[in-house]
Design an enzyme around this catalytic site. Structure first.
Site, PDB file in Angstrom:
ATOM      1  N   GLN A 199      63.093 -56.625 133.197  1.00 36.09           N
ATOM      2  CA  GLN A 199      63.723 -55.867 134.289  1.00 36.09           C
ATOM      3  C   GLN A 199      64.591 -56.748 135.176  1.00 36.09           C
ATOM      4  O   GLN A 199      65.793 -56.561 135.292  1.00 36.09           O
ATOM      5  CB  GLN A 199      62.638 -55.204 135.151  1.00 36.09           C
ATOM      6  CG  GLN A 199      61.916 -54.071 134.481  1.00 36.09           C
ATOM      7  CD  GLN A 199      61.035 -53.283 135.467  1.00 36.09           C
ATOM      8  OE1 GLN A 199      61.005 -53.568 136.662  1.00 36.09           O
ATOM      9  NE2 GLN A 199      60.343 -52.281 134.963  1.00 36.09           N
TER      10      GLN A 199
ATOM     11  N   GLU B  72      64.072 -63.645 143.246  1.00 35.69           N
ATOM     12  CA  GLU B  72      62.684 -63.308 142.924  1.00 35.69           C
ATOM     13  C   GLU B  72      61.774 -64.410 143.440  1.00 35.69           C
ATOM     14  O   GLU B  72      62.252 -65.448 143.926  1.00 35.69           O
ATOM     15  CB  GLU B  72      62.525 -63.114 141.407  1.00 35.69           C
ATOM     16  CG  GLU B  72      63.247 -61.865 140.908  1.00 35.69           C
ATOM     17  CD  GLU B  72      63.215 -61.688 139.404  1.00 35.69           C
ATOM     18  OE1 GLU B  72      62.425 -62.369 138.731  1.00 35.69           O
ATOM     19  OE2 GLU B  72      64.000 -60.878 138.900  1.00 35.69           O
TER      20      GLU B  72
ATOM     21  N   ASP C 263      50.909 -62.738 117.379  1.00 32.86           N
ATOM     22  CA  ASP C 263      50.820 -62.990 115.922  1.00 32.86           C
ATOM     23  C   ASP C 263      51.286 -64.398 115.546  1.00 32.86           C
ATOM     24  O   ASP C 263      50.633 -65.089 114.768  1.00 32.86           O
ATOM     25  CB  ASP C 263      51.658 -61.961 115.140  1.00 32.86           C
ATOM     26  CG  ASP C 263      51.183 -60.529 115.362  1.00 32.86           C
ATOM     27  OD1 ASP C 263      50.150 -60.345 116.026  1.00 32.86           O
ATOM     28  OD2 ASP C 263      51.848 -59.606 114.874  1.00 32.86           O
TER      29      ASP C 263
ATOM     30  N   HIS D  75      51.505 -60.552 136.332  1.00 31.23           N
ATOM     31  CA  HIS D  75      52.577 -60.121 137.238  1.00 31.23           C
ATOM     32  C   HIS D  75      51.917 -59.391 138.405  1.00 31.23           C
ATOM     33  O   HIS D  75      51.070 -58.529 138.197  1.00 31.23           O
ATOM     34  CB  HIS D  75      53.559 -59.203 136.511  1.00 31.23           C
ATOM     35  CG  HIS D  75      54.849 -59.035 137.248  1.00 31.23           C
ATOM     36  ND1 HIS D  75      54.931 -58.343 138.448  1.00 31.23           N
ATOM     37  CD2 HIS D  75      56.099 -59.479 136.984  1.00 31.23           C
ATOM     38  CE1 HIS D  75      56.189 -58.371 138.875  1.00 31.23           C
ATOM     39  NE2 HIS D  75      56.917 -59.057 138.007  1.00 31.23           N
TER      40      HIS D  75
ATOM     41  N   ARG E 294      54.456 -66.421 141.525  1.00 29.70           N
ATOM     42  CA  ARG E 294      53.600 -65.337 141.048  1.00 29.70           C
ATOM     43  C   ARG E 294      52.112 -65.616 141.064  1.00 29.70           C
ATOM     44  O   ARG E 294      51.304 -64.731 141.314  1.00 29.70           O
ATOM     45  CB  ARG E 294      53.982 -65.047 139.599  1.00 29.70           C
ATOM     46  CG  ARG E 294      54.901 -63.919 139.528  1.00 29.70           C
ATOM     47  CD  ARG E 294      55.299 -63.632 138.139  1.00 29.70           C
ATOM     48  NE  ARG E 294      56.647 -63.102 138.256  1.00 29.70           N
ATOM     49  CZ  ARG E 294      57.435 -62.881 137.262  1.00 29.70           C
ATOM     50  NH1 ARG E 294      57.044 -63.165 136.043  1.00 29.70           N
ATOM     51  NH2 ARG E 294      58.615 -62.376 137.464  1.00 29.70           N
TER      52      ARG E 294
ATOM     53  N   HIS F  15      51.091 -60.526 131.913  1.00 32.65           N
ATOM     54  CA  HIS F  15      52.544 -60.330 131.777  1.00 32.65           C
ATOM     55  C   HIS F  15      53.180 -61.330 130.824  1.00 32.65           C
ATOM     56  O   HIS F  15      54.079 -60.985 130.049  1.00 32.65           O
ATOM     57  CB  HIS F  15      53.154 -60.473 133.179  1.00 32.65           C
ATOM     58  CG  HIS F  15      54.628 -60.290 133.239  1.00 32.65           C
ATOM     59  ND1 HIS F  15      55.235 -59.102 132.930  1.00 32.65           N
ATOM     60  CD2 HIS F  15      55.628 -61.143 133.595  1.00 32.65           C
ATOM     61  CE1 HIS F  15      56.547 -59.224 133.091  1.00 32.65           C
ATOM     62  NE2 HIS F  15      56.811 -60.464 133.474  1.00 32.65           N
TER      63      HIS F  15
ATOM     64  N   ARG G  17      55.062 -69.950 135.215  1.00 33.33           N
ATOM     65  CA  ARG G  17      56.501 -69.772 134.987  1.00 33.33           C
ATOM     66  C   ARG G  17      57.201 -69.237 136.233  1.00 33.33           C
ATOM     67  O   ARG G  17      56.715 -68.310 136.890  1.00 33.33           O
ATOM     68  CB  ARG G  17      56.712 -68.779 133.847  1.00 33.33           C
ATOM     69  CG  ARG G  17      58.151 -68.396 133.616  1.00 33.33           C
ATOM     70  CD  ARG G  17      58.277 -67.497 132.412  1.00 33.33           C
ATOM     71  NE  ARG G  17      57.695 -66.197 132.637  1.00 33.33           N
ATOM     72  CZ  ARG G  17      58.388 -65.116 132.981  1.00 33.33           C
ATOM     73  NH1 ARG G  17      59.699 -65.163 133.133  1.00 33.33           N
ATOM     74  NH2 ARG G  17      57.780 -63.963 133.172  1.00 33.33           N
TER      75      ARG G  17
HETATM   76  P1  FAD Z   1      60.072 -60.472 121.970  1.00 30.04           P
HETATM   77  O1  FAD Z   1      61.242 -59.947 122.661  1.00 30.04           O
HETATM   78  O2  FAD Z   1      58.758 -59.983 122.424  1.00 30.04           O
HETATM   79  O3  FAD Z   1      60.231 -60.155 120.416  1.00 30.04           O
HETATM   80  C1  FAD Z   1      59.171 -60.364 119.529  1.00 30.04           C
HETATM   81  C2  FAD Z   1      59.579 -59.907 118.150  1.00 30.04           C
HETATM   82  O4  FAD Z   1      58.666 -60.413 117.180  1.00 30.04           O
HETATM   83  C3  FAD Z   1      59.582 -58.400 117.951  1.00 30.04           C
HETATM   84  O5  FAD Z   1      60.724 -58.058 117.195  1.00 30.04           O
HETATM   85  C4  FAD Z   1      58.346 -58.131 117.116  1.00 30.04           C
HETATM   86  O6  FAD Z   1      58.434 -57.007 116.283  1.00 30.04           O
HETATM   87  C5  FAD Z   1      58.324 -59.393 116.280  1.00 30.04           C
HETATM   88  N1  FAD Z   1      57.001 -59.695 115.719  1.00 30.04           N
HETATM   89  C6  FAD Z   1      55.900 -60.108 116.385  1.00 30.04           C
HETATM   90  N2  FAD Z   1      54.888 -60.283 115.524  1.00 30.04           N
HETATM   91  C7  FAD Z   1      55.356 -59.985 114.291  1.00 30.04           C
HETATM   92  C8  FAD Z   1      54.800 -59.960 112.993  1.00 30.04           C
HETATM   93  N3  FAD Z   1      53.509 -60.270 112.764  1.00 30.04           N
HETATM   94  N4  FAD Z   1      55.573 -59.596 111.958  1.00 30.04           N
HETATM   95  C9  FAD Z   1      56.870 -59.252 112.160  1.00 30.04           C
HETATM   96  N5  FAD Z   1      57.454 -59.249 113.353  1.00 30.04           N
HETATM   97  C10 FAD Z   1      56.711 -59.612 114.409  1.00 30.04           C
HETATM   98  N6  FAD Z   1      61.620 -62.465 131.499  1.00 30.04           N
HETATM   99  C11 FAD Z   1      62.689 -62.841 132.220  1.00 30.04           C
HETATM  100  O7  FAD Z   1      63.174 -63.976 132.075  1.00 30.04           O
HETATM  101  N7  FAD Z   1      63.262 -61.967 133.089  1.00 30.04           N
HETATM  102  C12 FAD Z   1      62.779 -60.712 133.298  1.00 30.04           C
HETATM  103  O8  FAD Z   1      63.333 -59.949 134.077  1.00 30.04           O
HETATM  104  C13 FAD Z   1      61.630 -60.326 132.574  1.00 30.04           C
HETATM  105  N8  FAD Z   1      61.085 -59.095 132.768  1.00 30.04           N
HETATM  106  C14 FAD Z   1      60.040 -58.715 131.992  1.00 30.04           C
HETATM  107  C15 FAD Z   1      59.536 -57.414 132.124  1.00 30.04           C
HETATM  108  C16 FAD Z   1      58.544 -56.979 131.285  1.00 30.04           C
HETATM  109  C17 FAD Z   1      58.003 -55.574 131.444  1.00 30.04           C
HETATM  110  C18 FAD Z   1      58.022 -57.837 130.290  1.00 30.04           C
HETATM  111  C19 FAD Z   1      56.945 -57.355 129.367  1.00 30.04           C
HETATM  112  C20 FAD Z   1      58.490 -59.120 130.175  1.00 30.04           C
HETATM  113  C21 FAD Z   1      59.500 -59.578 131.010  1.00 30.04           C
HETATM  114  N9  FAD Z   1      60.009 -60.864 130.905  1.00 30.04           N
HETATM  115  C22 FAD Z   1      61.086 -61.231 131.647  1.00 30.04           C
HETATM  116  C23 FAD Z   1      59.553 -61.753 129.843  1.00 30.04           C
HETATM  117  C24 FAD Z   1      60.553 -61.685 128.678  1.00 30.04           C
HETATM  118  O9  FAD Z   1      60.991 -60.373 128.524  1.00 30.04           O
HETATM  119  C25 FAD Z   1      59.932 -62.148 127.366  1.00 30.04           C
HETATM  120  O10 FAD Z   1      59.258 -63.352 127.561  1.00 30.04           O
HETATM  121  C26 FAD Z   1      61.008 -62.339 126.319  1.00 30.04           C
HETATM  122  O11 FAD Z   1      61.772 -61.171 126.198  1.00 30.04           O
HETATM  123  C27 FAD Z   1      60.394 -62.688 124.984  1.00 30.04           C
HETATM  124  O12 FAD Z   1      61.406 -62.675 124.016  1.00 30.04           O
HETATM  125  P2  FAD Z   1      61.090 -63.123 122.529  1.00 30.04           P
HETATM  126  O13 FAD Z   1      62.360 -63.035 121.785  1.00 30.04           O
HETATM  127  O14 FAD Z   1      60.377 -64.410 122.555  1.00 30.04           O
HETATM  128  O15 FAD Z   1      60.020 -62.055 122.000  1.00 30.04           O
HETATM  129  C1  SIN Z   2      60.349 -59.019 136.953  1.00 35.78           C
HETATM  130  O1  SIN Z   2      61.397 -58.397 136.847  1.00 35.78           O
HETATM  131  O2  SIN Z   2      59.648 -59.033 137.960  1.00 35.78           O
HETATM  132  C2  SIN Z   2      59.908 -59.809 135.778  1.00 35.78           C
HETATM  133  C3  SIN Z   2      60.674 -61.050 135.737  1.00 35.78           C
HETATM  134  C4  SIN Z   2      60.029 -62.036 134.835  1.00 35.78           C
HETATM  135  O3  SIN Z   2      59.002 -61.766 134.214  1.00 35.78           O
HETATM  136  O4  SIN Z   2      60.564 -63.131 134.767  1.00 35.78           O
END
Ligand code: FAD
Ligand code: SIN
Length: 535
Positions: free
Chosen positions: A48, A116, A223, A244, A291, A352, A387
């Protein structure tokens, strides 16, 4: 199947890396695997607040962003890594803008920067309150135009293939453990297949589903972390699970809907059940403290006043302004009868983010050869014990880029990996169809209950010991089920979550102090021994 570049995960980390290697090696095949049937179902999609980065150099500086990250990390950040991420971050942000991400601008056409918790300056680029969705859209659209990337949906990666699968004994002290690809459960055919590759990147995200109340979607089952641990790779700092402070309190609804910290950045005030603004009692930075401090303060107020939530007060906001910046939150609250301009929003902390994960170096290399990791599944050294808000998307992009550079520079050496190796088929001997899927569902709930009750924001030795005992039993039962039944995503996710639960408890037991996100009332102070817990 064989592919030149294997990428597990279609969030910001996996897609950023995939685009870079695909462009650098246009005649090579890049395969992205995702376990869901839509590539966008990721943690990324739900982000977000936005992406932190030094953008307004007149007011902000790398030094300030570095300092804020180090303060939040409470003594455990790797300073070199912090400098890398902060300094390289703006270039990576420019790239996702080039891919088509539309960050909000002010009336003068400059990027509108948010603030933030823990940030000393306004430096968060965002798209309304749905930044992740916008980034994921832009990345997927760019991927769709890139001919040599194919995304395979609905394909659950079970394990990474190493020498263990070739019949060799592999232990934690084995040198040169090497990744040859992965075994996957193809959910379209229900068959286990192998995908081999000289170069594999894990971008599987976090493990928020280890807890009952979490902002993370169903996919966040740790995973990648569990696979690397099973393969005897190194996992680090798992005790630092970030809660969070402000998830919408909606009993029975999972995942919890997030009320972004940016709302407090714009002036939202936390109040307890008596209407008191309590944060000043806990920290001079009040509602915008890092946080770990805010979540602990809320936990303490909830315990003191005997409630399951506190309130976020936005009644003093101008309605139009609130709706302009936070349309999604406004709509969501309205849908459950809360008009944020008139009513207080009930909020409670929820699991979170995993600050720890697969231990990686500055090039995103894991302890396993030919295996890279980046994004939330990795522990790069950026976050330390806590973080800083909005540093996660930034870190994912910076290390996706660094993985790409390393792969490009070592391409020839990495190539020899799977030559002349015959990888056996998945062994299904002695397994039958599961008779009672309900057993898996019940164990899943039990795991989340154990972790939420005993390994939450405030920990004690007795609670950790209790959690470990109960996890042991769940582990035994689940392993037995795993040995005797055909694999299913539900069973494998349960197994992976038990592993992440175990890693969190084990690391928490090792850390005999309170620091950042890990608070143990039996060791309320910081020890002078600054070290990461590697399992
Ligand atoms: P993800 O985006 O979680 O992608 C994981 C991928 O791995 C998916 O495609 C999934 O299908 C795949 N996968 C997992 N296990 C397997 C498996 N066994 N086999 C095949 N595929 C698999 N961070 C910020 O910096 N700013 C923000 O504003 C922020 N807001 C957030 C709000 C929310 C509600 C949440 C939940 C998190 C937020 N975060 C934020 C944290 C941030 O979004 C995540 O840390 C980041 O997006 C993770 O990205 P990623 O590419 O590592 O993994
Ligand atoms: C948030 O928008 O509060 C989430 C931001 C983050 O997880 O870094």
């Amino acid at each position: 199947m064989q592919t030149d570049f294997l990428v597990i995960g279609s969030g910001i980390a996996g897609l950023t890396y995939a685009l870079k290697v695909a462009n650098q090696f246009p005649d090579k095949k890049v395969t992205v695997i995702t376990k869901t049937n839509t590539a966008e179902e990721t943690n990324t999609k739900y982000a977000q607040g936005g992406v932190a980065g030094v953008w307004n150099e007149a007011k902000d500086s790398f030094e300030k962003h570095i300092e804020d990250t180090l303060i939040a990390g409470d003594g455990l950040c790797n300073k070199n890594v912090v400098e890398i991420v902060v300094k390289e971050g703006p270039d990576r942000i420019k790239e996702i803008i080039e891919y088509g991400t539309r960050f909000d601008k002010d009336e003068k056409g400059a990027y509108a920067l948010g603030k933030e918790g823990g940030h000393s300056e306004f430096r968060i680029l965002h798209h309304k309150d749905v930044t992740g969705n916008e980034i994921e859209r832009a990345l997927l659209q760019t991927v769709a135009k890139t001919k040599n990337i194919s995304i395979i949906h609905h394909c659950f990666v079970l394990d990474i293939i190493t020498q263990h699968h070739l019949g060799f004994l592999v232990t934690k002290s084995t040198l040169n453990i090497t990744c040859y690809g992965v075994y996957v459960l193809n959910l379209n055919t229900n068959e286990v297949e192998k995908i081999t590759s000289n170069i594999t990147l894990l971008a599987t995200g976090g493990c928020g589903q280890t807890y009952r109340a979490t902002t993370n979607p169903k996919i966040a089952t740790g995973d990648g972390i569990a696979m690397v641990y099973r393969a005897k790779g190194r996992i680090e700092n798992m005790e630092f699970i970030q809660f969070h402070p402000t998830a919408l309190y909606e009993p029975g609804v999972s995942p919890s809907f997030l009320i972004t910290e940016a709302v407090r950045g714009d002036g939202g005030i936390l109040r307890n059940k008596h209407g008191e603004a309590f944060m000043e009692k806990y920290d001079s930075r009040k509602d915008l403290a890092p946080r770990d401090i805010v979540a602990r303060a809320i936990d303490s107020e909830m315990k003191r006043t005997g409630t399951e939530y506190v309130y976020l007060d936005c009644r003093h906001f101008e309605k139009e302004k609130f709706i302009h910046h936070f349309p999604n939150i406004y709509e969501k609250c309205l849908s459950i009868g809360i008009d944020v301009i008139q009513h207080l929003i009930p909020v409670a902390p929820a699991a979170h983010y995993s600050c720890g994960g697969i231990k990686t170096d500055e090039n995103a290399c894991t302890s396993i050869q030919n295996l890279y990791a980046c994004g939330e599944c990795a522990s790069t050294g950026l976050h330390g014990a806590n973080r800083l808000a909005s540093n996660s998307l930034l870190e994912a992009m910076v290390f996706a880029h660094r993985a790409f550079l390393h792969v490009s520079n070592h391409y020839q050496t990495l190539q020899k990996n799977i030559d002349n190796i015959t990888i056996p088929d998945w062994n299904t001997k002695g397994t039958t169809e599961p008779k009672e899927m309900i057993l898996i569902t019940q164990s899943f709930k039990e795991l989340q209950q154990i972790m939420s009750d005993y390994v939450g924001i405030v920990r004690t030795n007795v609670r950790l010991a209790r959690a470990m005992k109960r996890l042991d039993l769940l582990f035994e039962e689940t392993e037995q089920l795993y040995r005797s039944t055909k694999v299913s995503p539900q069973l494998c996710e349960l197994r992976n979550l038990i592993t992440t639960g175990y890693l969190i408890v084990k690391a928490a037991e090792f850390r005999k102090e309170s620091r950042g996100l890990h608070f143990n009332t039996d060791y309320p102070n910081k020890s002078s021994l600054l070290q990461n817990i590697v399992l």
